[in-house]
Design a protein around this motif. Structure first.
Motif, PDB file in Angstrom:
ATOM      1  N   ALA A 247       0.826  -1.204   0.000  1.00  0.00           N
ATOM      2  CA  ALA A 247       0.000   0.000   0.000  1.00  0.00           C
ATOM      3  C   ALA A 247       0.863   1.258   0.000  1.00  0.00           C
ATOM      4  O   ALA A 247       0.579   2.232  -0.716  1.00  0.00           O
ATOM      5  N   ALA A 248       1.916   1.247   0.813  1.00  0.00           N
ATOM      6  CA  ALA A 248       2.805   2.405   0.857  1.00  0.00           C
ATOM      7  C   ALA A 248       3.489   2.617  -0.489  1.00  0.00           C
ATOM      8  O   ALA A 248       3.598   3.753  -0.981  1.00  0.00           O
ATOM      9  N   SER A 249       3.968   1.533  -1.095  1.00  0.00           N
ATOM     10  CA  SER A 249       4.617   1.652  -2.393  1.00  0.00           C
ATOM     11  C   SER A 249       3.626   2.117  -3.463  1.00  0.00           C
ATOM     12  O   SER A 249       3.956   2.952  -4.321  1.00  0.00           O
ATOM     13  N   PHE A 250       2.405   1.600  -3.411  1.00  0.00           N
ATOM     14  CA  PHE A 250       1.383   2.009  -4.377  1.00  0.00           C
ATOM     15  C   PHE A 250       1.044   3.488  -4.189  1.00  0.00           C
ATOM     16  O   PHE A 250       0.838   4.226  -5.163  1.00  0.00           O
TER      17      PHE A 250
ATOM     18  N   LEU B 108       1.177   6.569  -6.871  1.00  0.00           N
ATOM     19  CA  LEU B 108       0.116   7.539  -7.148  1.00  0.00           C
ATOM     20  C   LEU B 108       0.636   8.966  -7.013  1.00  0.00           C
ATOM     21  O   LEU B 108       0.296   9.847  -7.812  1.00  0.00           O
ATOM     22  N   ALA B 109       1.462   9.173  -5.987  1.00  0.00           N
ATOM     23  CA  ALA B 109       2.020  10.503  -5.790  1.00  0.00           C
ATOM     24  C   ALA B 109       2.917  10.888  -6.966  1.00  0.00           C
ATOM     25  O   ALA B 109       2.915  12.040  -7.430  1.00  0.00           O
ATOM     26  N   ALA B 110       3.690   9.913  -7.466  1.00  0.00           N
ATOM     27  CA  ALA B 110       4.557  10.198  -8.608  1.00  0.00           C
ATOM     28  C   ALA B 110       3.731  10.555  -9.842  1.00  0.00           C
ATOM     29  O   ALA B 110       4.056  11.497 -10.583  1.00  0.00           O
ATOM     30  N   ARG B 111       2.638   9.837 -10.078  1.00  0.00           N
ATOM     31  CA  ARG B 111       1.781  10.158 -11.231  1.00  0.00           C
ATOM     32  C   ARG B 111       1.167  11.553 -11.074  1.00  0.00           C
ATOM     33  O   ARG B 111       1.042  12.313 -12.042  1.00  0.00           O
ATOM     34  N   ALA B 112       0.764  11.879  -9.835  1.00  0.00           N
ATOM     35  CA  ALA B 112       0.159  13.184  -9.594  1.00  0.00           C
ATOM     36  C   ALA B 112       1.146  14.308  -9.867  1.00  0.00           C
ATOM     37  O   ALA B 112       0.796  15.349 -10.447  1.00  0.00           O
ATOM     38  N   VAL B 113       2.403  14.095  -9.469  1.00  0.00           N
ATOM     39  CA  VAL B 113       3.428  15.104  -9.717  1.00  0.00           C
ATOM     40  C   VAL B 113       3.650  15.280 -11.217  1.00  0.00           C
ATOM     41  O   VAL B 113       3.742  16.406 -11.741  1.00  0.00           O
ATOM     42  N   GLY B 114       3.715  14.164 -11.945  1.00  0.00           N
ATOM     43  CA  GLY B 114       3.894  14.257 -13.392  1.00  0.00           C
ATOM     44  C   GLY B 114       2.714  14.931 -14.071  1.00  0.00           C
ATOM     45  O   GLY B 114       2.885  15.739 -15.003  1.00  0.00           O
ATOM     46  N   HIS B 115       1.512  14.612 -13.608  1.00  0.00           N
ATOM     47  CA  HIS B 115       0.319  15.224 -14.197  1.00  0.00           C
ATOM     48  C   HIS B 115       0.250  16.716 -13.883  1.00  0.00           C
ATOM     49  O   HIS B 115      -0.195  17.519 -14.713  1.00  0.00           O
ATOM     50  N   ARG B 116       0.704  17.089 -12.707  1.00  0.00           N
ATOM     51  CA  ARG B 116       0.595  18.495 -12.289  1.00  0.00           C
ATOM     52  C   ARG B 116       1.613  19.377 -12.995  1.00  0.00           C
ATOM     53  O   ARG B 116       1.283  20.475 -13.450  1.00  0.00           O
TER      54      ARG B 116
ATOM     55  N   GLY C 150       5.506  18.349 -18.827  1.00  0.00           N
ATOM     56  CA  GLY C 150       6.856  18.332 -19.383  1.00  0.00           C
ATOM     57  C   GLY C 150       7.502  16.957 -19.252  1.00  0.00           C
ATOM     58  O   GLY C 150       6.867  15.925 -19.439  1.00  0.00           O
ATOM     59  N   ASP C 151       8.788  16.996 -18.941  1.00  0.00           N
ATOM     60  CA  ASP C 151       9.531  15.745 -18.774  1.00  0.00           C
ATOM     61  C   ASP C 151       8.987  14.922 -17.613  1.00  0.00           C
ATOM     62  O   ASP C 151       9.040  13.685 -17.640  1.00  0.00           O
ATOM     63  N   LEU C 152       8.500  15.595 -16.585  1.00  0.00           N
ATOM     64  CA  LEU C 152       7.932  14.874 -15.445  1.00  0.00           C
ATOM     65  C   LEU C 152       6.708  14.067 -15.850  1.00  0.00           C
ATOM     66  O   LEU C 152       6.461  12.981 -15.326  1.00  0.00           O
ATOM     67  N   ALA C 153       5.945  14.601 -16.778  1.00  0.00           N
ATOM     68  CA  ALA C 153       4.754  13.881 -17.230  1.00  0.00           C
ATOM     69  C   ALA C 153       5.129  12.579 -17.925  1.00  0.00           C
ATOM     70  O   ALA C 153       4.346  11.623 -17.950  1.00  0.00           O
ATOM     71  N   VAL C 154       6.360  12.524 -18.452  1.00  0.00           N
ATOM     72  CA  VAL C 154       6.829  11.304 -19.114  1.00  0.00           C
ATOM     73  C   VAL C 154       7.535  10.372 -18.127  1.00  0.00           C
ATOM     74  O   VAL C 154       7.341   9.150 -18.157  1.00  0.00           O
ATOM     75  N   GLY C 155       8.359  10.960 -17.258  1.00  0.00           N
ATOM     76  CA  GLY C 155       9.181  10.138 -16.364  1.00  0.00           C
ATOM     77  C   GLY C 155       8.450   9.614 -15.144  1.00  0.00           C
ATOM     78  O   GLY C 155       8.691   8.478 -14.706  1.00  0.00           O
ATOM     79  N   MET C 156       7.550  10.418 -14.591  1.00  0.00           N
ATOM     80  CA  MET C 156       6.895  10.015 -13.348  1.00  0.00           C
ATOM     81  C   MET C 156       6.015   8.776 -13.496  1.00  0.00           C
ATOM     82  O   MET C 156       5.954   7.949 -12.585  1.00  0.00           O
TER      83      MET C 156
ATOM     84  N   VAL D 298       6.685   6.245 -15.236  1.00  0.00           N
ATOM     85  CA  VAL D 298       7.631   5.128 -15.169  1.00  0.00           C
ATOM     86  C   VAL D 298       8.038   4.858 -13.725  1.00  0.00           C
ATOM     87  O   VAL D 298       8.102   3.703 -13.281  1.00  0.00           O
ATOM     88  N   VAL D 299       8.303   5.945 -12.999  1.00  0.00           N
ATOM     89  CA  VAL D 299       8.638   5.802 -11.582  1.00  0.00           C
ATOM     90  C   VAL D 299       7.469   5.173 -10.829  1.00  0.00           C
ATOM     91  O   VAL D 299       7.654   4.294  -9.971  1.00  0.00           O
ATOM     92  N   ALA D 300       6.248   5.607 -11.163  1.00  0.00           N
ATOM     93  CA  ALA D 300       5.066   5.042 -10.508  1.00  0.00           C
ATOM     94  C   ALA D 300       4.937   3.558 -10.799  1.00  0.00           C
ATOM     95  O   ALA D 300       4.578   2.769  -9.917  1.00  0.00           O
ATOM     96  N   LEU D 301       5.251   3.156 -12.030  1.00  0.00           N
ATOM     97  CA  LEU D 301       5.198   1.739 -12.388  1.00  0.00           C
ATOM     98  C   LEU D 301       6.215   0.927 -11.586  1.00  0.00           C
ATOM     99  O   LEU D 301       5.920  -0.185 -11.125  1.00  0.00           O
ATOM    100  N   VAL D 302       7.401   1.495 -11.403  1.00  0.00           N
ATOM    101  CA  VAL D 302       8.429   0.806 -10.613  1.00  0.00           C
ATOM    102  C   VAL D 302       7.952   0.621  -9.176  1.00  0.00           C
ATOM    103  O   VAL D 302       8.094  -0.469  -8.590  1.00  0.00           O
ATOM    104  N   PHE D 303       7.389   1.680  -8.584  1.00  0.00           N
ATOM    105  CA  PHE D 303       6.852   1.570  -7.221  1.00  0.00           C
ATOM    106  C   PHE D 303       5.771   0.499  -7.148  1.00  0.00           C
ATOM    107  O   PHE D 303       5.700  -0.277  -6.191  1.00  0.00           O
TER     108      PHE D 303
END
Length: 216
Positions: free
Chosen positions: A138-141, A145-153, A156-162, A164-169
């Protein structure tokens, strides 16, 4: 030469002979006493040398035994963890003890070696292991979610990279619970066997799968 004079010469010769015999006897006695004294000095010197060597060996053994006992005591305190405060101070030598210190230290060392081997967690620990797996996933998930939210907010590059980071988590979620499960097992002086690892992983997978369904 008168007979009296001859008698005096003869008596004087006899006196001289007796004196020389007594001197020779005194010389022999003196030489014998000197020999005995020299032998006694050599024997005493050898005895003192052996005593000094035995004393040095005994002191070295005492220092070695004391150092080994202190090391084993620290090892024991490390095994006890927080409970080490109740162990008190190291034991002191018992007056009149006849046991061989090396044998006693070997016994303590063997006992510590056996107690170092971790045991198995009881079946009653499975709910805690499952909880570790669920909370870790749950913590990792949540981090994903937080990483996706940061990328969506920020876009730019964060929208692409985050994402991926969320998938890893998300993928790591099921195994994150192994860390707290390991700490839990260590506190109970046990190890994580295959069964315990499977409990954590299955709980983590179910939690991750449930959260994925709920967040779609």
């Amino acid at each position: 030469m008168s007979d009296s004079y001859r008698d005096l010469i003869r008596q004087l010769a006899e006196v001289n002979a007796r004196i020389e015999a007594q001197i020779a006897e005194a010389d022999d006695w003196y030489a014998d006493q000197c020999g005995k004294a020299e032998r006694a000095v050599r024997e005493a010197t050898d005895t003192v040398g052996r005593a000094e060597a035995e004393l040095a060996a005994a002191q070295e053994e005492v220092e070695s035994t004391t150092a080994e006992a202190a090391h084993l005591w620290q090892t024991l305190r490390g095994r006890l963890g927080p409970a080490a405060r109740r162990a008190g101070t190291p034991p002191v030598p018992v007056p009149g003890a006849e046991a061989d210190p090396a044998t006693l230290l070997d016994g303590v060392r063997d006992l510590l070696e056996r107690t170092r081997q971790p045991g198995e967690l009881a079946g009653s620990a499975q709910p805690v292991l499952a909880l570790c797996g669920a909370l870790g996933a749950a913590a990792s998930f949540g981090l994903g979610l937080a990483a996706r939210a940061v990328g969506h907010r920020y876009g730019g590059d964060l929208a692409v990279g985050m994402p991926v980071v969320a998938l890893v988590f998300t993928l790591l979620g099921p195994v994150v619970g192994l860390a707290p499960a390991r700490l839990y097992a260590d506190r109970r002086h046990a190890g994580l066997d295959i069964r315990a690892v499977l409990v954590v992983l299955i709980a983590g997978l179910l939690t991750t799968a449930t959260l994925l369904v709920l967040t779609r």
